[in-house]
Design an enzyme around this catalytic site. Structure first.
Site, short mmCIF file in Angstrom:
data_model
loop_
_atom_site.label_atom_id
_atom_site.label_comp_id
_atom_site.label_asym_id
_atom_site.label_seq_id
_atom_site.Cartn_x
_atom_site.Cartn_y
_atom_site.Cartn_z
N GLY A 1 0.62 -1.06 0.04
CA GLY A 1 -0.01 -0.07 0.13
C GLY A 1 0.69 1.37 -0.05
O GLY A 1 0.19 2.46 0.42
N SER A 2 2.01 1.16 -0.53
CA SER A 2 2.85 2.33 -0.57
C SER A 2 2.03 3.65 -1.51
O SER A 2 2.23 4.69 -1.34
CB SER A 2 3.99 2.34 -0.88
OG SER A 2 4.44 1.79 -2.23
N ASN A 3 1.69 3.21 -2.54
CA ASN A 3 1.03 3.92 -3.63
C ASN A 3 -0.14 4.34 -2.97
O ASN A 3 -0.69 5.63 -3.27
CB ASN A 3 0.50 3.25 -4.93
CG ASN A 3 2.00 3.17 -5.85
OD1 ASN A 3 2.39 4.21 -6.47
ND2 ASN A 3 2.47 2.01 -5.99
N HIS B 1 1.79 0.64 -12.99
CA HIS B 1 2.30 -0.65 -13.33
C HIS B 1 3.94 -0.29 -13.28
O HIS B 1 4.29 0.99 -13.93
CB HIS B 1 1.80 -1.22 -14.81
CG HIS B 1 2.47 -2.53 -15.20
ND1 HIS B 1 2.19 -3.60 -14.72
CD2 HIS B 1 3.52 -2.56 -16.20
CE1 HIS B 1 2.97 -4.59 -15.14
NE2 HIS B 1 4.01 -3.91 -16.04
N ASP C 1 -8.55 -1.32 -19.31
CA ASP C 1 -9.30 -2.10 -20.18
C ASP C 1 -9.50 -3.60 -19.72
O ASP C 1 -9.05 -4.30 -18.81
CB ASP C 1 -9.28 -1.69 -21.72
CG ASP C 1 -7.83 -2.31 -22.17
OD1 ASP C 1 -7.31 -3.21 -21.25
OD2 ASP C 1 -7.56 -1.88 -23.31
N GLU D 1 6.89 6.23 -8.83
CA GLU D 1 5.36 5.76 -8.93
C GLU D 1 4.66 6.83 -7.96
O GLU D 1 3.70 7.28 -8.23
CB GLU D 1 5.21 4.56 -8.50
CG GLU D 1 5.56 3.09 -9.46
CD GLU D 1 5.41 1.90 -8.83
OE1 GLU D 1 4.28 1.59 -8.28
OE2 GLU D 1 6.21 1.09 -9.21
C1 GRF Z 1 3.78 -1.46 -7.16
O1 GRF Z 1 5.11 -1.73 -7.78
C2 GRF Z 1 2.81 -1.39 -8.44
O2 GRF Z 1 3.28 -0.47 -9.59
C3 GRF Z 1 2.34 -2.61 -8.69
O3 GRF Z 1 2.38 -3.27 -7.44
C4 GRF Z 1 3.12 -2.35 -6.58
C5 GRF Z 1 2.25 -2.20 -5.60
O4 GRF Z 1 3.25 -1.48 -4.34
N1 GRF Z 1 0.95 -2.63 -9.61
P1 GRF Z 1 2.49 -0.82 -3.27
O5 GRF Z 1 1.60 -1.81 -2.57
O6 GRF Z 1 1.82 0.26 -3.55
O7 GRF Z 1 3.58 -0.38 -2.27
#
Ligand code: GRF
Length: 205
Positions: free
Chosen positions: A11-13, A108, A140, A173
Protein backbone atom coordinates in the site's frame (compact mmCIF):
# COMPACT_ATOMS: atom_id res chain seq x y z
CA UNK A 1 -14.59 13.35 -6.81
CA UNK A 2 -14.87 10.20 -4.70
CA UNK A 3 -12.06 7.70 -5.11
CA UNK A 4 -11.88 4.00 -4.25
CA UNK A 5 -8.41 2.47 -4.00
CA UNK A 6 -8.04 -1.30 -4.50
CA UNK A 7 -4.87 -2.78 -3.02
CA UNK A 8 -3.67 -6.28 -2.16
CA UNK A 9 -0.47 -5.58 -0.26
CA UNK A 10 1.99 -3.04 1.09
CA UNK A 11 0.00 0.00 0.00
CA UNK A 12 2.80 2.50 -0.54
CA UNK A 13 1.01 3.95 -3.57
CA UNK A 14 -2.18 4.18 -1.50
CA UNK A 15 -0.13 6.09 1.08
CA UNK A 16 1.14 8.49 -1.59
CA UNK A 17 -2.45 9.13 -2.72
CA UNK A 18 -3.66 9.64 0.86
CA UNK A 19 -0.90 12.15 1.61
CA UNK A 20 -1.58 14.08 -1.57
CA UNK A 21 -5.29 14.25 -0.79
CA UNK A 22 -4.56 15.39 2.76
CA UNK A 23 -2.14 18.12 1.64
CA UNK A 24 -4.63 19.39 -0.95
CA UNK A 25 -2.65 18.46 -4.08
CA UNK A 26 -5.40 16.06 -5.18
CA UNK A 27 -8.78 17.83 -4.98
CA UNK A 28 -10.74 14.69 -4.17
CA UNK A 29 -11.70 12.34 -1.37
CA UNK A 30 -10.49 8.77 -0.87
CA UNK A 31 -13.83 7.36 0.20
CA UNK A 32 -13.01 3.66 0.23
CA UNK A 33 -10.14 1.18 0.32
CA UNK A 34 -10.85 -2.39 -0.78
CA UNK A 35 -8.48 -5.33 -0.44
CA UNK A 36 -8.71 -8.97 -1.48
CA UNK A 37 -6.27 -9.85 1.34
CA UNK A 38 -7.36 -9.57 4.96
CA UNK A 39 -3.77 -9.10 6.13
CA UNK A 40 -2.87 -6.35 3.60
CA UNK A 41 -0.92 -3.48 5.24
CA UNK A 42 -2.89 -1.20 2.90
CA UNK A 43 -5.92 -1.78 5.14
CA UNK A 44 -3.97 -0.54 8.19
CA UNK A 45 -2.96 2.58 6.30
CA UNK A 46 -6.63 3.26 5.48
CA UNK A 47 -7.57 2.75 9.12
CA UNK A 48 -4.87 5.19 10.29
CA UNK A 49 -6.42 7.85 8.08
CA UNK A 50 -10.05 7.14 8.93
CA UNK A 51 -10.94 5.78 5.49
CA UNK A 52 -13.72 3.20 5.11
CA UNK A 53 -12.33 -0.28 4.39
CA UNK A 54 -13.76 -3.44 2.86
CA UNK A 55 -12.36 -6.90 2.24
CA UNK A 56 -13.49 -9.11 -0.62
CA UNK A 57 -11.80 -12.50 -0.62
CA UNK A 58 -12.11 -15.48 -2.93
CA UNK A 59 -13.43 -17.42 0.04
CA UNK A 60 -16.43 -15.10 0.40
CA UNK A 61 -17.24 -14.94 -3.30
CA UNK A 62 -16.53 -18.20 -5.08
CA UNK A 63 -15.94 -17.69 -8.78
CA UNK A 64 -14.47 -14.72 -10.56
CA UNK A 65 -17.74 -13.55 -12.06
CA UNK A 66 -19.57 -13.42 -8.73
CA UNK A 67 -16.60 -11.70 -7.10
CA UNK A 68 -16.46 -9.06 -9.82
CA UNK A 69 -20.21 -8.49 -9.84
CA UNK A 70 -20.44 -8.10 -6.07
CA UNK A 71 -17.40 -5.83 -5.92
CA UNK A 72 -18.67 -3.64 -8.76
CA UNK A 73 -22.08 -3.34 -7.10
CA UNK A 74 -20.52 -2.46 -3.76
CA UNK A 75 -18.31 0.24 -5.24
CA UNK A 76 -21.13 1.64 -7.34
CA UNK A 77 -23.39 1.91 -4.31
CA UNK A 78 -20.74 4.12 -2.67
CA UNK A 79 -21.00 6.66 -5.50
CA UNK A 80 -17.39 6.26 -6.49
CA UNK A 81 -16.18 8.36 -9.44
CA UNK A 82 -12.71 6.87 -9.89
CA UNK A 83 -11.29 3.43 -9.06
CA UNK A 84 -7.51 3.41 -8.52
CA UNK A 85 -5.77 0.05 -8.59
CA UNK A 86 -2.65 0.19 -6.46
CA UNK A 87 -1.00 -3.22 -6.34
CA UNK A 88 -4.34 -5.02 -6.69
CA UNK A 89 -3.25 -8.53 -7.65
CA UNK A 90 -6.38 -9.66 -9.47
CA UNK A 91 -7.51 -9.26 -13.02
CA UNK A 92 -10.88 -7.55 -13.11
CA UNK A 93 -13.27 -9.12 -15.57
CA UNK A 94 -15.29 -7.61 -18.38
CA UNK A 95 -18.37 -6.89 -16.26
CA UNK A 96 -16.36 -4.94 -13.71
CA UNK A 97 -14.49 -2.95 -16.34
CA UNK A 98 -17.68 -2.13 -18.22
CA UNK A 99 -19.37 -0.91 -15.05
CA UNK A 100 -16.82 1.92 -14.81
CA UNK A 101 -15.86 2.89 -18.37
CA UNK A 102 -12.67 5.00 -18.37
CA UNK A 103 -13.08 5.30 -14.62
CA UNK A 104 -10.53 2.68 -13.54
CA UNK A 105 -6.80 3.38 -13.55
CA UNK A 106 -3.78 1.29 -12.65
CA UNK A 107 -0.10 1.85 -11.93
CA UNK A 108 2.36 -0.63 -13.40
CA UNK A 109 6.12 -0.79 -12.75
CA UNK A 110 7.37 -0.80 -16.35
CA UNK A 111 7.19 1.33 -19.46
CA UNK A 112 4.15 -0.27 -21.05
CA UNK A 113 3.58 -1.86 -23.50
CA UNK A 114 6.88 -3.51 -22.45
CA UNK A 115 6.74 -6.04 -19.64
CA UNK A 116 3.05 -6.31 -18.70
CA UNK A 117 1.89 -8.74 -16.04
CA UNK A 118 3.76 -10.03 -13.02
CA UNK A 119 7.40 -9.34 -12.08
CA UNK A 120 7.77 -6.43 -14.49
CA UNK A 121 11.05 -5.26 -12.94
CA UNK A 122 12.56 -8.76 -13.24
CA UNK A 123 11.37 -9.00 -16.84
CA UNK A 124 13.05 -5.66 -17.62
CA UNK A 125 16.35 -6.68 -16.01
CA UNK A 126 16.40 -10.02 -17.79
CA UNK A 127 15.62 -8.40 -21.12
CA UNK A 128 18.56 -6.03 -20.68
CA UNK A 129 16.78 -2.71 -21.22
CA UNK A 130 18.76 0.41 -20.29
CA UNK A 131 15.71 2.36 -19.18
CA UNK A 132 12.57 1.27 -17.41
CA UNK A 133 9.97 3.15 -15.38
CA UNK A 134 6.31 3.18 -14.52
CA UNK A 135 3.04 3.73 -16.31
CA UNK A 136 -0.40 4.90 -15.20
CA UNK A 137 -3.07 3.73 -17.61
CA UNK A 138 -6.80 3.29 -17.91
CA UNK A 139 -7.88 -0.28 -17.29
CA UNK A 140 -9.51 -2.13 -20.15
CA UNK A 141 -10.29 -5.81 -20.52
CA UNK A 142 -6.71 -6.84 -21.31
CA UNK A 143 -3.69 -7.27 -19.08
CA UNK A 144 -2.06 -3.82 -18.66
CA UNK A 145 -3.22 -2.83 -22.15
CA UNK A 146 -5.43 0.23 -21.59
CA UNK A 147 -4.74 3.78 -22.83
CA UNK A 148 -1.62 5.31 -21.27
CA UNK A 149 -2.10 8.47 -19.20
CA UNK A 150 1.40 9.10 -17.86
CA UNK A 151 4.85 7.55 -17.67
CA UNK A 152 8.12 8.16 -15.85
CA UNK A 153 11.47 6.69 -16.82
CA UNK A 154 14.43 5.58 -14.71
CA UNK A 155 17.84 4.31 -15.82
CA UNK A 156 18.78 0.66 -15.37
CA UNK A 157 22.34 0.14 -14.09
CA UNK A 158 24.60 -2.86 -14.69
CA UNK A 159 24.70 -3.84 -11.04
CA UNK A 160 20.94 -3.44 -10.49
CA UNK A 161 19.00 -6.14 -8.67
CA UNK A 162 15.23 -6.55 -8.79
CA UNK A 163 15.15 -4.78 -5.40
CA UNK A 164 17.30 -1.80 -6.40
CA UNK A 165 15.44 -1.27 -9.68
CA UNK A 166 12.05 -1.69 -7.99
CA UNK A 167 13.01 0.93 -5.40
CA UNK A 168 14.08 3.43 -8.07
CA UNK A 169 10.84 2.88 -9.98
CA UNK A 170 8.72 3.08 -6.82
CA UNK A 171 10.01 6.59 -6.05
CA UNK A 172 8.67 7.66 -9.43
CA UNK A 173 5.39 5.80 -8.89
CA UNK A 174 4.78 7.83 -5.75
CA UNK A 175 5.06 11.07 -7.75
CA UNK A 176 3.36 9.97 -10.95
CA UNK A 177 0.23 8.41 -9.48
CA UNK A 178 -0.81 11.49 -7.45
CA UNK A 179 -0.07 13.71 -10.46
CA UNK A 180 -2.35 11.68 -12.71
CA UNK A 181 -5.14 11.48 -10.14
CA UNK A 182 -4.91 15.25 -9.63
CA UNK A 183 -5.29 15.84 -13.39
CA UNK A 184 -8.30 13.53 -13.52
CA UNK A 185 -9.86 15.24 -10.49
CA UNK A 186 -9.39 18.60 -12.19
CA UNK A 187 -11.23 17.28 -15.25
CA UNK A 188 -8.16 17.71 -17.45
CA UNK A 189 -7.88 14.17 -18.80
CA UNK A 190 -9.67 13.10 -21.99
CA UNK A 191 -9.59 9.79 -23.84
CA UNK A 192 -10.14 9.28 -27.53
CA UNK A 193 -9.63 5.65 -28.44
CA UNK A 194 -6.10 4.83 -27.28
CA UNK A 195 -5.01 8.46 -27.11
CA UNK A 196 -5.17 10.28 -23.80
CA UNK A 197 -4.81 14.04 -23.82
CA UNK A 198 -4.22 16.23 -20.82
CA UNK A 199 -5.32 19.85 -20.90
CA UNK A 200 -2.30 22.11 -20.62
CA UNK A 201 0.05 19.64 -22.32
CA UNK A 202 1.67 16.45 -21.23
CA UNK A 203 1.76 17.46 -17.60
CA UNK A 204 1.89 13.90 -16.26
CA UNK A 205 5.30 13.10 -17.78
C1 GRF B 1 3.74 -1.26 -7.37
O1 GRF B 1 5.03 -1.53 -7.86
C2 GRF B 1 2.77 -1.08 -8.50
O2 GRF B 1 3.36 -0.50 -9.64
C3 GRF B 1 2.35 -2.49 -8.81
O3 GRF B 1 2.29 -3.12 -7.55
C4 GRF B 1 3.16 -2.45 -6.64
C5 GRF B 1 2.31 -2.04 -5.47
O4 GRF B 1 3.10 -1.49 -4.45
N1 GRF B 1 1.10 -2.51 -9.52
P1 GRF B 1 2.37 -0.82 -3.21
O5 GRF B 1 1.45 -1.86 -2.60
O6 GRF B 1 1.64 0.38 -3.71
O7 GRF B 1 3.48 -0.45 -2.25
Amino acid sequence: MRIAVLASGRGSNLQALIENVENGFIPAEIALVVSDKLEAPALDRAFQHGIERAVFTDKDFPGREIFDRELAGFIKAKNIDLVCLAGFMRILGTDFVRTFPNRIINIHPSLLPSFPGLNAQKQALEYGVKYSGCTVHFVDEGMDTGPIIGQRTVPVFENDTVESLSGRILEQEHELYPLVVRQIALGNVHVNGRIVSIKGGNSCA
